[in-house]
Design a protein around this motif. Structure first.
Motif, mmCIF file in Angstrom:
data_model
loop_
_atom_site.group_PDB
_atom_site.id
_atom_site.type_symbol
_atom_site.label_atom_id
_atom_site.label_comp_id
_atom_site.label_asym_id
_atom_site.label_seq_id
_atom_site.Cartn_x
_atom_site.Cartn_y
_atom_site.Cartn_z
ATOM 1 N N GLN A 1 2.146 -5.930 -0.956
ATOM 2 C CA GLN A 1 0.822 -5.993 -1.581
ATOM 3 C C GLN A 1 -0.184 -6.683 -0.668
ATOM 4 O OE1 GLN A 1 1.694 -7.835 -5.413
ATOM 5 N NE2 GLN A 1 1.569 -5.838 -6.405
ATOM 6 N N ARG A 2 0.278 -7.695 0.055
ATOM 7 C CA ARG A 2 -0.588 -8.382 1.015
ATOM 8 C C ARG A 2 -1.028 -7.421 2.110
ATOM 9 N NH1 ARG A 2 -4.576 -11.477 2.514
ATOM 10 N NH2 ARG A 2 -4.209 -12.726 4.390
ATOM 11 N N GLU B 1 -1.505 -4.237 1.783
ATOM 12 C CA GLU B 1 -2.509 -3.354 1.190
ATOM 13 C C GLU B 1 -3.852 -4.060 1.047
ATOM 14 O OE1 GLU B 1 -1.078 -1.682 -2.427
ATOM 15 O OE2 GLU B 1 0.675 -0.751 -1.498
ATOM 16 N N GLU B 2 -3.820 -5.328 0.662
ATOM 17 C CA GLU B 2 -5.058 -6.086 0.520
ATOM 18 C C GLU B 2 -5.780 -6.210 1.858
ATOM 19 O OE1 GLU B 2 -3.669 -9.741 -1.035
ATOM 20 O OE2 GLU B 2 -3.172 -8.924 -3.029
ATOM 21 N N LYS C 1 -7.254 -2.820 2.925
ATOM 22 C CA LYS C 1 -8.455 -2.474 2.153
ATOM 23 C C LYS C 1 -9.672 -3.220 2.690
ATOM 24 C CE LYS C 1 -10.293 -2.357 -2.569
ATOM 25 N NZ LYS C 1 -10.033 -2.663 -3.991
ATOM 26 N N LYS C 2 -9.506 -4.503 3.009
ATOM 27 C CA LYS C 2 -10.610 -5.282 3.558
ATOM 28 C C LYS C 2 -11.040 -4.757 4.922
ATOM 29 C CE LYS C 2 -9.421 -9.580 1.136
ATOM 30 N NZ LYS C 2 -8.959 -10.979 1.269
#
Length: 542
Positions: A81-82, A84-85, A88-89
């Motif tokens: 998940q990290r 993906e975060e 995205k940024k």
């Protein structure tokens, strides 16, 4: 600085967005083992083949496995998940900052912790590393572990015929006057191969005031190699220590073993052989110590999509660790059997027994953090991270080598070497090391028995490679560049930044050269010399 990963999402469900539960209907029923549900084919393999000669009970194996998955699967998911975060940024930043300069870009990457703070200088502390990794420079193969015959071929490729390699490749360019390679043996090319090998011997193991091309006889006298010419003159090696051993009688050996840069060269003699009968010194072949190490691959080069596939992969690893793997195949209308090569025995110059490994030192590449497998389901009926499954099962199988319960050994240092691909920065490396530590606890292994090879093939790992090494400083045994995966992640990470140069041009770009040079410089600065490898993946171009 802290290199630990965040465990803030410890209760997050395990994702099924890779392999997920797409194959669940292919299993009539799962077998309940502790809190896990296991595909019958994998469960039977573990209980009837893996554990049968190990001092670990079925109950302890499965309860340890369940604890491992319960503890590390949620962290694995949080790390994904990290990723993906961060992505995205990065995507959003490129969309809104198309004209930003380099300093703005770097500051942004630091602000989101894509780039971590610098690590103070340090030296790795890895111990009990086999010399094939720690001190001997040499080629390394990667082979799909799912194919037993391929796995055997690669493992046995530690020694290879230099004659065959030169004759069958373009190292020596084909002559315009030579016959077509499909029309049988070409004497002219064969002569060129023999001349090339003699010149190679003169460079690697030179004689005093003579050449291997003039040799008519090789013998051992008082622990030294003596080479006789046609006129009866005799010469020794320029460096007498180049002689490592021999087989057969000393006055007319069956083979001579030489050494250069810690790699061995064996000259074979046979006056009745197809080649030896026409050779002035009766040299039948020259073999080289070739593939010093081999990565048995669970990841890139295979497709293991279900429990049956994974079991086949693990069964081949079990055969390698026990020294019993074999494969039957048809060739020339006959059934042939391939097995692991035995060690090679010689007499040293001092008359003592000398044994050299007949096989490559084996590493195993586990699957990365991204994949899941439904060969095992957790208590919620969800597929579990495949990298955790690989780590636990392949380490358990390696107990046969670590505890010397095998017919043919692998590591002389009692270590197991796990290559981990596609780790995304130092947090994921730290996670892998903690996972290995817990596996060691469950299997009653000494700390740092499980060594780690870091594949530098993700952009975040490249940019933070020193911090990645630091996170594994007591386990790391190599860092290795991988052009294709690294390029793929560069494209993926910077997709919104604009078009990428064509592959044919990319090999000459500044960033590729910097990537490979940095890998070497930082590895050396971190104390890899004499303890670990610094590798470079091949340039793959069909």
């Amino acid at each position: 600085m802290s290199l630990k990963y965040s465990n803030s999402s410890a209760n997050t469900a395990i994702p099924n967005n890779q392999k997920g539960n797409r194959c669940l209907e292919s299993y009539a029923e799962y077998v309940q083992r502790d809190e896990l549900r296991v595909a019958p084919v994998l469960c039977d393999f573990i209980e009837k083949e893996v554990l049968v000669d190990l001092s670990i009970t079925k109950s302890d194996f499965w309860s340890g496995f369940a604890r491992l998955i319960n503890e590390f699967a949620p962290i694995n998911n949080a790390l994904l998940q990290r990723r993906e975060e961060l992505q995205k940024k990065i995507d959003e930043w490129h969309l809104w900052h198309s004209h930003a300069d380099e300093s703005e870009h770097l500051n942004f990457l630091r602000d989101i912790a894509y780039l971590v703070p610098d690590v103070d200088d340090f030296k790795i502390s890895t111990t009990n590393v086999d010399e094939e990794i720690a001190t001997i420079p040499g080629p390394q193969l990667v082979v799909p572990l799912k194919n037993a015959r391929f796995a055997l071929n690669a493992t046995n490729a530690r020694w290879g015929s230099l004659y065959d390699a030169l004759y069958g490749t373009d190292v020596i360019p084909a002559s315009a006057n030579s016959k077509n390679s499909n029309s049988g043996y070409d004497p002219k090319r064969g002569k060129a191969v023999i001349q090339y090998v003699r010149e190679f011997l003169d460079k690697a193991t030179p004689l005093l005031e003579s050449s291997h091309s003039h040799a008519t006889h090789y013998s051992i006298e008082a622990g030294r190699l003596i080479v006789t010419e046609a006129d009866g003159r005799k010469y020794g090696l320029k460096n007498p220590d180049t002689l490592a051993g021999f087989t057969g009688p000393s006055d007319s050996p069956n083979s001579i073993l030489l050494v250069n840069n810690q790699l061995h060269i064996e000259i074979h003699f046979d006056s009745q052989g197809i080649i030896g009968k026409d050779d002035p010194a009766s040299i039948q072949d020259v073999t080289l110590e070739s593939a010093i190490t081999t990565i048995q691959d669970c990841e890139d080069s295979i497709a293991a999509v279900d429990a049956e596939d994974k079991t086949e992969v693990y069964r081949n690893w079990l055969g390698l660790m026990r020294g019993t793997l074999s494969a039957s195949f048809k060739k020339g209308g006959a059934i042939r059997q391939r097995t692991l090569t035995q060690d090679r025995e010689y007499i040293s110059p001092k008359g003592k027994s000398l044994s050299l490994p007949g096989r490559s030192l084996l590493l195993i590449r586990n699957v990365g953090h991204l994949m899941t497998t439904d060969a095992i389901l957790n208590s919620k009926g969800q597929a579990v991270p495949e990298g955790i499954v690989d780590g636990y099962i392949t380490s358990c199988i390696a107990l046969y080598d670590i505890q010397n319960k095998n017919e043919l050994g692998n590591s002389k240092k009692g270590s197991m070497y796990i290559v981990k691909p596609k780790m995304h920065g130092p947090e994921e490396v730290a996670f892998t090391c903690d996972l290995f530590g817990r596996i060691e606890d469950i299997l009653s292994l000494k700390r740092n028995t499980l060594k780690l090879g870091i594949m530098d093939e993700e952009r975040r790992t490249t940019l933070n490679i020193k911090a990645c090494i630091y996170a594994a400083k007591s386990r790391v045994i190599f860092i290795n560049t991988g052009f294709l995966d690294r390029t793929g992640d560069e494209i993926h990470t910077a997709m919104e930044a604009g078009p990428m140069v064509p592959k044919e041009e990319m090999r000459n770009t500044d960033w590729i050269a910097a990537y490979e040079k940095s890998n070497v410089e930082i590895g050396l600065k971190c104390g890899f010399s004499g303890k670990a490898q610094i590798g470079k993946g091949m340039w793959a171009m069909p």
